[in-house]
Scaffold this motif. Structure first.
Motif, PDB file in Angstrom:
ATOM      1  N   PRO A 138       0.809  -1.231   0.000  1.00 45.50           N
ATOM      2  CA  PRO A 138       0.000   0.000   0.000  1.00 45.50           C
ATOM      3  C   PRO A 138       0.837   1.274   0.000  1.00 45.50           C
ATOM      4  CG  PRO A 138      -0.857  -1.578   1.601  1.00 45.50           C
ATOM      5  CD  PRO A 138       0.471  -2.095   1.146  1.00 45.50           C
ATOM      6  N   LEU A 144      -1.375   7.230  -0.302  1.00 51.00           N
ATOM      7  CA  LEU A 144      -1.629   6.463   0.924  1.00 51.00           C
ATOM      8  C   LEU A 144      -0.523   6.650   1.970  1.00 51.00           C
ATOM      9  CD1 LEU A 144      -2.974   3.050  -0.460  1.00 51.00           C
ATOM     10  CD2 LEU A 144      -4.274   5.042   0.323  1.00 51.00           C
ATOM     11  N   VAL A 150      -3.906   3.511   7.162  1.00 45.28           N
ATOM     12  CA  VAL A 150      -3.140   2.563   6.355  1.00 45.28           C
ATOM     13  C   VAL A 150      -1.836   2.198   7.052  1.00 45.28           C
ATOM     14  CG1 VAL A 150      -1.877   2.254   4.186  1.00 45.28           C
ATOM     15  CG2 VAL A 150      -4.149   3.295   4.173  1.00 45.28           C
ATOM     16  N   ARG A 153      -2.525  -0.074   9.985  1.00 50.45           N
ATOM     17  CA  ARG A 153      -2.915  -1.437   9.603  1.00 50.45           C
ATOM     18  C   ARG A 153      -1.686  -2.248   9.188  1.00 50.45           C
ATOM     19  NH1 ARG A 153      -6.072   0.225  11.909  1.00 50.45           N
ATOM     20  NH2 ARG A 153      -5.075  -1.310  13.281  1.00 50.45           N
TER      21      ARG A 153
END
Length: 261
Positions: A138, A144, A150, A153
């Motif tokens: 990502p 991002l 993000v 995570r």
């Protein structure tokens, strides 16, 4: 050169210290370089004198986080890379790092992909490296890199960021980056703390530095006395309920074997 410093953390008498220094001297963009240590000796001082590098002695409490924070405090520049004495840097590392930083709005850290150095050989792919690259997929999307959800995570599944590949943008960070109570997960804890802040985690997919794996490394030592397992479980608990953290930890802990010779 006035904006960046490579702060080398030196410990005892590493046979790889001079190789690290040479890789920093060979950068396509010249930078400040300093050596900081809590174990002063003639060997380190001799190499510092040989390459005309400022030499700082930590006369306070020693330890991995204390040494990192001390080295960080010795640099008075906007950007700081804490270089580990056993590691090496590709000559384009700083050029690519500075370009990414200068094109960002509010960068917190820059980091890159990396390779391992085992028995003097360059290892660009193994199970651990592949897993980390998948975790960081990502972050390849520039939009991002500034999304806190993000980042968290990604970090909730482990720490794919190689600490010596990181350049810190000091003006956007707290005065103390590393907390002083972990021995093996001190960098993961720092990324977790910084992931909450507004700003960007800049990521380059290029392998811009080499992380050396050998028997006397701190990572290998921490695995050997099981401290890393305890710390990793505590880190998972920062993101997950204990029951879920325990399940994730069982899978994650298998990756420790990749840090052993």
């Amino acid at each position: 050169m006035n904006d960046h410093t490579f702060a080398i953390c030196a410990y005892k008498e590493s046979p790889y210290l001079e190789e690290c220094i040479k890789s920093l001297k060979n950068q396509t963009i010249k930078s400040n370089i300093l050596i900081a240590t809590s174990t002063p000796n003639d060997y380190i001082k001799g190499i510092a004198d040989k390459y005309a590098i400022p030499y700082y002695i930590n006369e306070g409490e020693g330890g991995i986080t204390q040494d990192w924070n001390f080295a960080y405090s010795c640099a008075n520049t906007k950007y700081i890379t804490i270089a580990h004495q056993d590691d090496i840097y590709e000559k384009e590392y700083l050029k690519i790092a500075l370009a990414a930083i200068q094109n960002a709005k509010h960068p917190l850290i820059f980091f890159s992909d990396y390779f391992e150095v085992r028995d003097g050989k360059k290892v660009t792919a193994n199970k651990l490296l592949k897993v980390k690259r998948i975790m960081l997929l990502p972050m390849r999307i520039k939009s991002l890199q500034s999304v806190r959800w993000v980042r968290r995570r990604i970090l909730s599944m482990g720490s794919p960021i190689c600490c010596p590949s990181v350049t810190f943008i000091t003006e956007n960070l707290p005065e103390v980056v590393f907390e002083n109570h972990y021995r093996a997960c001190e960098d993961w804890e720092a990324w977790e703390k910084l992931s909450k802040k507004k700003g960007e985690f800049l990521y380059s997919t290029k392998m811009l530095m080499g992380h050396r794996i050998h028997e006397e490394s701190e990572t290998t030592a921490a695995i050997g006395d099981n401290k890393r397992s305890k710390e990793e479980y505590e880190m998972f608990c920062k993101f997950w309920p204990k029951s879920i953290a325990g399940v994730i930890f069982k899978f994650y802990s298998k990756g420790q074997n990749s840090n052993q010779l």
